[in-house]
Design an enzyme around this catalytic site. Structure first.
Site, short mmCIF file in Angstrom:
data_model
loop_
_atom_site.label_atom_id
_atom_site.label_comp_id
_atom_site.label_asym_id
_atom_site.label_seq_id
_atom_site.Cartn_x
_atom_site.Cartn_y
_atom_site.Cartn_z
CG HIS A 1 37.37 10.07 69.83
ND1 HIS A 1 37.84 8.95 69.13
CD2 HIS A 1 37.62 10.97 69.25
CE1 HIS A 1 38.29 9.31 68.11
NE2 HIS A 1 38.19 10.64 68.05
CB CYS B 1 36.68 10.63 64.92
SG CYS B 1 37.58 12.35 64.84
N1 GLN Z 1 42.38 13.13 61.79
C1 GLN Z 1 41.18 13.48 61.68
C2 GLN Z 1 40.92 15.06 61.97
O1 GLN Z 1 41.85 15.54 62.37
C3 GLN Z 1 40.24 12.58 62.57
C4 GLN Z 1 40.61 12.62 64.15
C5 GLN Z 1 40.19 11.66 64.95
O2 GLN Z 1 39.77 10.51 64.59
N2 GLN Z 1 40.07 11.94 66.12
O3 GLN Z 1 39.98 15.31 61.95
#
Ligand code: GLN
Length: 254
Positions: A196, A94
């Site tokens: 995740h 992510c």
């Molecule tokens: N901040 C980034 C987004 O919102 C990544 C979020 C994350 O790592 N879950 O896309």
């Protein structure tokens, strides 16, 4: 056999148990008596990364990505790009995936430059893509595709460039951008994903694939002896079953 893992920003980039991916790699190496040493790489560290065999970079909210962004570009970009080109096996989740690309432009806040190790760009979206995901991934051309499960929560919409392949295709879920049904990214032995969970405990075949790639770069082709994964497989299959039911239920309700 010995493997060295570089763990980027472990305290700042760790959402939804991403740290569990490093733990899973360690356990699956230990199960085959492969000695895995884990080195935490934080802000200010600019050492060469060529000697590492594996690397992990977790996810983070925009504010965490802003905290590490400048350091990543100044102290690590060149070394990390060189190590990835040299065949370092890496998993980025992510927010980590987004910063391995060309840039991440959140809806609010500064544009975050990426290290351009992966040919992709990310644009902030108006709403969060949240939920369980099932992905179909063909890790090796011609080899049987595997189904992976995970959980996504991101505002970023990622678009792959010509130099980058997807990790897989979305069966259920939003994926990179909710448009092209692609999930994740892959270039050399560097893998990015929005999954995740953490990802690897429920997807042991992908975990073993990463270990096999890292061993192959160092020792040549190595076949990993199987581990007893009945719990991992049972868990994954249960989640797949539940996700399919959930989506079917949503479909019927519409
Ligand atoms: N901040 C980034 C987004 O919102 C990544 C979020 C994350 O790592 N879950 O896309």
């Amino acid at each position: 056999m010995k493997l060295k893992l570089a763990y980027f920003y472990p305290t700042l980039m760790n959402l939804y148990g991403d740290r569990g991916n490093v733990r899973t790699l360690a356990e699956r190496c230990r199960g085959r008596e492969i000695e895995l040493t884990i080195t935490e790489i934080g802000i200010g560290d600019s050492s060469s990364l060529i000697a590492y065999d594996l690397a992990f970079f977790g996810g983070g909210q925009d504010k965490e990505q802003i905290k590490i962004g400048e350091d990543l570009m100044r102290a690590k970009a060149g070394n990390l790009r060189a190590a990835i080109k040299d065949g370092l096996t890496m998993l980025a989740v992510c927010g980590g995936l987004q910063l391995l690309g060309n840039y991440y432009r959140p809806l609010q806040g500064p544009l975050l430059q990426g290290i351009s190790a992966l040919d992709l760009r990310t644009e902030g979206g108006a709403w969060l893509a949240i939920g369980n995901v099932i992905v179909q991934a063909e890790l090796e051309p011609g080899k049987k595709a595997i189904q992976m499960v995970g959980f996504e929560n991101h505002s970023g919409r990622t678009y792959l460039g010509p130099e980058c392949r997807p990790l897989g295709r979305v069966v259920y879920g939003f994926g990179n951008n909710g448009e092209d049904r692609l999930e994740g990214a892959r270039s050399f032995n560097c893998f990015g994903t929005y999954l995740h969970g953490p990802l690897l405990p429920k997807n042991p075949d992908f975990a073993d694939y990463l270990i096999t790639l890292a061993l192959a770069r160092k020792y040549g082709k190595v076949d990993l002896p199987p581990l007893d994964d009945h719990l991992e497989v049972q868990t994954r299959d249960y989640v797949i079953h539940r996700v399919k039911k959930q989506y079917l239920f949503q479909k019927v309700r519409k």
